[in-house]
Design a protein around this motif. Structure first.
Motif, mmCIF file in Angstrom:
data_model
loop_
_atom_site.group_PDB
_atom_site.id
_atom_site.type_symbol
_atom_site.label_atom_id
_atom_site.label_comp_id
_atom_site.label_asym_id
_atom_site.label_seq_id
_atom_site.Cartn_x
_atom_site.Cartn_y
_atom_site.Cartn_z
ATOM 1 N N ALA A 1 38.884 26.873 28.711
ATOM 2 C CA ALA A 1 39.021 27.924 27.699
ATOM 3 C C ALA A 1 40.112 27.549 26.695
ATOM 4 O O ALA A 1 39.945 27.746 25.488
ATOM 5 C CB ALA A 1 39.336 29.262 28.364
ATOM 6 N N GLU B 1 38.751 25.092 24.253
ATOM 7 C CA GLU B 1 37.865 25.712 23.260
ATOM 8 C C GLU B 1 38.692 26.456 22.220
ATOM 9 O O GLU B 1 38.409 26.403 21.018
ATOM 10 C CB GLU B 1 36.886 26.682 23.940
ATOM 11 C CG GLU B 1 35.842 26.004 24.815
ATOM 12 C CD GLU B 1 34.745 25.286 24.039
ATOM 13 O OE1 GLU B 1 34.618 25.484 22.810
ATOM 14 O OE2 GLU B 1 33.998 24.515 24.666
ATOM 15 N N LEU C 1 34.081 30.023 24.291
ATOM 16 C CA LEU C 1 35.340 30.614 24.747
ATOM 17 C C LEU C 1 35.085 31.945 25.445
ATOM 18 O O LEU C 1 35.635 32.214 26.511
ATOM 19 C CB LEU C 1 36.266 30.796 23.542
ATOM 20 C CG LEU C 1 37.642 31.402 23.803
ATOM 21 C CD1 LEU C 1 38.435 30.551 24.792
ATOM 22 C CD2 LEU C 1 38.415 31.535 22.490
#
Lengths: 127, 135
Positions: B27, B30, B62
């Motif tokens: 995450a 991203e 994300l």
């Protein structure tokens, strides 16, 4: 989905892709690209089928999502079959581990890349 | 029969293991990509048409990874390339790196659902590399 179900789904998906390439491959501008993609799909099908004691048999014909009546439609069909394989390989990645998972992800990546090569935009979650 | 003493239970973080470690890292990557795209789109508006939809795909990645975008006003990366061509080269390299990292994240994932999501994202990033290269 069990590991063998995921493997079988990949074999069926690859058989459909092989069929589509056999129909449309001659009609696209990138003939050499189509030939090498067809060879790659045959190899991938063989590799995954080898892990199954009873792999599915190919159908004699498949319903194509797009009729490859023109070069542009042929490209669109090949892009569609490549993108369609991405979730199928992702399911195999999910069901497998280690080297088999790695190969499944790489296969998904190669299919998504080929789809863009046939002229369609990328997707967040290719399908 | 006496119960055997059980070794100290793993903490939730331990039992989540690599999956917990993978999701925040993926995450974060991203989110960093989104920032990079936003900085370049800001600096080179002529690239916006080409880059905005790819940037939006990273926002979808994300969200799927349970992350949230950086708060408005977060400092942007300082080094924006000097030319649009260099910017595209930089983003292509970033996508290539992301496709490799998401592959590794997927292999390391212990949760099958997360593995599936990471596989799809890895495929998406790989397709971005081809798309950046153009027809």
């Amino acid at each position: 989905m069990t590991l063998d179900e995921a493997r079988a789904a990949v074999v069926r998906g690859e058989d459909a892709a092989i069929y589509a390439y056999s129909i449309a491959g001659a009609r696209v501008p990138g003939r050499r690209r189509a030939t090498s993609a067809l060879d790659a799909h045959r190899a991938a099908r063989s590799n995954v089928a080898a892990r199954l004691s009873r792999p599915p048999e190919p159908s004699s014909a498949y319903t194509l999502p797009i009729r490859p009546d023109s070069p542009d439609q042929a490209r669109a069909l090949l892009a569609a079959v490549e993108n369609a394989l991405v979730p199928v390989y992702s399911d195999l990645a999910s069901a497998s581990t280690g080297d088999e998972r790695r190969r499944a992800v790489i296969a998904a990546q190669v299919c998504a890349t080929r789809a863009v090569g046939w002229g369609v935009p990328s997707q967040a979650f290719p399908s | 029969m006496p119960l055997l003493a059980v070794a100290a239970c793993a903490s939730p973080a331990d039992s989540a293991g690599p999956a917990a470690a993978t999701a925040p890292a993926s995450a974060a990557d991203e989110a960093a990509l989104i920032e990079q795209y936003d900085a370049i789109i800001s600096a080179f508006p002529t690239l916006a048409i080409r880059l905005a939809t790819i940037r939006d795909q990273h926002a979808a990645h994300l969200a799927a990874l349970g992350g949230a975008p950086a708060a408005p006003g977060t400092p942007v990366p300082s080094a924006v390339p000097r030319t649009a061509q260099e910017a595209v080269t930089a983003l292509t390299a970033a996508e290539k790196a992301a496709s490799v990292m998401r592959l590794e994240d997927c292999v390391a994932a212990t949760d099958p659902q997360q593995a599936r999501t990471l596989a799809l994202i890895a495929a998406s990033e790989a397709s971005h590399v081809a798309e950046m290269a153009g027809p």
